[in-house]
Design a protein around this motif. Structure first.
Motif, PDB file in Angstrom:
ATOM      1  N   ILE A 183       1.031  -1.256  -0.046  1.00 16.93           N
ATOM      2  CA  ILE A 183       0.052  -0.023  -0.093  1.00 16.93           C
ATOM      3  C   ILE A 183       0.912   1.317   0.012  1.00 16.93           C
ATOM      4  CG2 ILE A 183      -0.317  -0.032   2.664  1.00 16.93           C
ATOM      5  CD1 ILE A 183      -3.407   0.667   1.626  1.00 16.93           C
ATOM      6  N   GLU A 184       2.158   1.340   0.719  1.00 16.31           N
ATOM      7  CA  GLU A 184       2.804   2.501   0.936  1.00 16.31           C
ATOM      8  C   GLU A 184       3.356   2.877  -0.663  1.00 16.31           C
ATOM      9  OE1 GLU A 184       4.660   2.999   5.113  1.00 16.31           O
ATOM     10  OE2 GLU A 184       4.490   0.791   4.345  1.00 16.31           O
ATOM     11  N   GLU A 351     -14.594   3.562   2.535  1.00 19.11           N
ATOM     12  CA  GLU A 351     -13.151   4.425   2.108  1.00 19.11           C
ATOM     13  C   GLU A 351     -13.575   5.680   2.574  1.00 19.11           C
ATOM     14  OE1 GLU A 351     -11.646   4.249  -1.770  1.00 19.11           O
ATOM     15  OE2 GLU A 351      -9.672   4.222  -1.154  1.00 19.11           O
ATOM     16  N   GLY A 358      -7.526   2.471   3.815  1.00 16.24           N
ATOM     17  CA  GLY A 358      -6.313   3.234   2.996  1.00 16.24           C
ATOM     18  C   GLY A 358      -6.494   2.713   1.541  1.00 16.24           C
ATOM     19  N   ALA A 359      -7.039   1.619   1.356  1.00 22.46           N
ATOM     20  CA  ALA A 359      -7.365   1.246  -0.007  1.00 22.46           C
ATOM     21  C   ALA A 359      -8.417   0.331  -0.130  1.00 22.46           C
ATOM     22  CB  ALA A 359      -6.025   0.979  -0.666  1.00 22.46           C
ATOM     23  N   VAL A 372      -4.854   1.713   7.170  1.00 22.52           N
ATOM     24  CA  VAL A 372      -3.633   2.086   7.509  1.00 22.52           C
ATOM     25  C   VAL A 372      -3.863   3.064   8.932  1.00 22.52           C
ATOM     26  CG1 VAL A 372      -3.166   2.490   4.847  1.00 22.52           C
ATOM     27  CG2 VAL A 372      -4.588   4.239   6.068  1.00 22.52           C
ATOM     28  N   ARG A 375      -3.344   8.501   6.616  1.00 27.35           N
ATOM     29  CA  ARG A 375      -3.828   8.219   5.126  1.00 27.35           C
ATOM     30  C   ARG A 375      -2.655   9.165   4.428  1.00 27.35           C
ATOM     31  NH1 ARG A 375      -9.880   8.813   3.551  1.00 27.35           N
ATOM     32  NH2 ARG A 375     -10.483   6.696   3.954  1.00 27.35           N
ATOM     33  N   LEU A 378       0.273   6.206   4.619  1.00 22.79           N
ATOM     34  CA  LEU A 378      -0.216   4.997   4.124  1.00 22.79           C
ATOM     35  C   LEU A 378       0.692   3.937   4.877  1.00 22.79           C
ATOM     36  CD1 LEU A 378      -1.048   5.799   0.162  1.00 22.79           C
ATOM     37  CD2 LEU A 378      -2.280   5.359   2.183  1.00 22.79           C
TER      38      LEU A 378
END
Ligand SMILES: Cc1ncc(COP(=O)(O)O)c(C=O)c1O
Length: 446
Positions: A183-184, A351, A358-359, A372, A375, A378
């Motif tokens: 995710i990052e 979301e 986060g996703a 996360v 935000r 992330l």
């Protein structure tokens, strides 16, 4: 303790105590397991012996696609058991004959010959053997964010940390990076990802590579829907270098993504397609290796050196035929597509409402929520291959509120049976909406 011997008469405590005493639970330190006792299941629900109801938001292990307790499949299994529960796989039976033909109709392109196994891992084992024989090459490329099963070759192909304990594994497996980097870091474009793949092929030596195995939409490692052009590009690279493309559709097949097979979204025809899970909706264990006609033809004069006592098991083949009929009669693939669109909306709402989300990603009824701490950075709510107090609390809340799903690392899944209705989908999402208040508290400023 005096143990009840009449089937169906044990208490929840007895079931748990005896199961823990005499059987091993998978992927766990046995002292930490806390299994749910389950007595019966129907549709999208299952019940404990004490009568607590759970909404099954993961179709168990993303496999009970048609839903629980479908009487049409139960009857087909009963009828087959009464007629012919088993014969040696050297013999030919009607359910085997019918299932081969049916799968040939459903599978993409000229994939129309099948070797039946007991599950997904064995399907991948045999896919690798086939690819090595057919190409005369030994290496197999696989991706890091993947799971291909727990047996010798399958666990070596697996990219996720479940592989580590089985290393060194079989020789010749080379892992490559996925388009997704967590995710990052996010996603590479299809072009970037394909360029990296081609570089690996060059560095390894194209003439040494038998196959590239990949989940077209990755399952346990994140419901990773590839960018458009990626699978088409993999197909082109494989063709260019004489590498066989093996698509592992064990989880993504049989309607999960809103098409019979995930590759159908991009009209890609792999050389070998492996399947299991949704093939019988797990009513009886069955996997299969599907191959293009040209590959199968190579075994007209050569011996196919593969075998299993339970290959083409009549009970399993009968269960698969009945399951496929249910997908068709109840238009479950269409339902996955239609309710998949509803689910995309519900995930989007989560979301918007919850800062810890986060996703979200989904395709058909294959969905995931990544959580996360923040935000902006992330930073995931649990590290790669790890957990956290917040993720544990989230899992406990789901269990308490009667929603079953898999909570893993910093994410959890939304993969209900394909027979779910819109009202039931909203019922599950209402529980999730409340649960995310727990994880929101970890986010600064909330
Ligand atoms: C993509 C994929 N491949 C293979 C397997 C292994 O299948 P099985 O557990 O039936 O051996 C799984 C199981 O989760 C899977 O998700």
């Amino acid at each position: 303790m005096k143990i009840e011997t009449t089937p169906g008469a044990m208490t929840a405590e007895e079931i748990i105590a005896l199961s823990k005493k005499h059987t091993l639970f998978e992927w766990s330190a046995q002292g930490t397991v806390d299994p749910l006792p389950v007595a019966r299941a129907k549709g999208i629900y299952f019940w404990t012996p004490d009568g607590k109801r759970f909404i099954d938001f993961n179709s168990q292990l993303m496999c009970v696609n048609i839903g629980h307790g479908d009487e049409r499949v139960v009857r087909a299994i009963q009828d087959q058991a009464a007629r012919l529960p088993y014969v040696s796989p050297f013999m030919a039976t009607e359910p085997r004959a019918r299932l081969g033909r049916r799968l040939a109709e459903l599978c993409p392109g000229d994939i129309d010959v099948f070797f039946f196994t007991n599950g997904g891992a064995e399907a991948n084992e045999n896919a690798v053997k086939l690819a090595r024989w057919v190409t005369g090459r030994h290496k197999v490329l696989a991706r890091y964010r993947s799971y291909h099963g727990a047996t010798g070759a399958a666990i070596t192909l697996t990219g996720d940390p479940r592989r580590w304990a089985a290393e060194p594994g079989i020789p010749g497996v080379v892992h490559v990076l996925d388009p997704y980097h967590g995710i990052e870091r996010g996603w590479d474009s299809a072009a970037q990802s394909l360029a990296t793949l081609e570089e690996v092929i060059q560095l390894e030596g194209p003439n040494t590579i038998a196959a590239f195995i990949l989940e077209p939409v990755t399952g346990t490692n994140g419901v990773l829907v590839p960018p458009d052009g990626y699978l088409e590009g993999v197909r082109e690279l494989c063709t260019k270098y004489g590498i066989l493309m093996i698509c592992d559709e064990v989880m993504s097949g049989f309607g999960r993504t809103g098409e019979w097979f995930a590759v159908d979204h991009w009209s890609v025809v792999p050389d070998i397609l492996t399947m299991a899970k949704g093939l019988t909706s797990a009513y009886v264990q069955l996997g299969a290796v599907g191959m293009r006609r040209g590959i199968a033809d190579q075994f007209k004069d050569r011996v196919f050196y593969g075998g299993l006592t339970y290959n083409s098991h009549p009970l399993a083949c009968a269960a698969a035929l009945a399951t496929i009929q249910v997908y068709e009669d109840d238009r479950l693939i269409d339902n996955a597509r239609t309710l998949g669109n509803v689910m995309t909306g519900l995930l989007g709402e989560l979301e918007r409402r919850h800062p810890s989300v986060g996703a979200v990603r989904s395709i058909g009824l294959f969905g995931i929520v990544e959580l996360v701490r923040d935000r902006r950075t992330l930073e995931p709510l649990a590290p790669f291959n790890g957990t956290s107090a917040e993720m544990t609390a989230l899992g406990q809340f789901f269990r308490q509120e009667g929603l079953y799903t898999i909570v893993r690392w910093n994410y959890f899944f939304t993969n209900p049976p394909l027979c779910i209705t819109e009202a039931q989908l909203r019922e599950g999402f209402a529980i999730i909406d409340r649960a995310l208040e727990i994880t929101d508290r970890a986010v600064p400023g909330t």
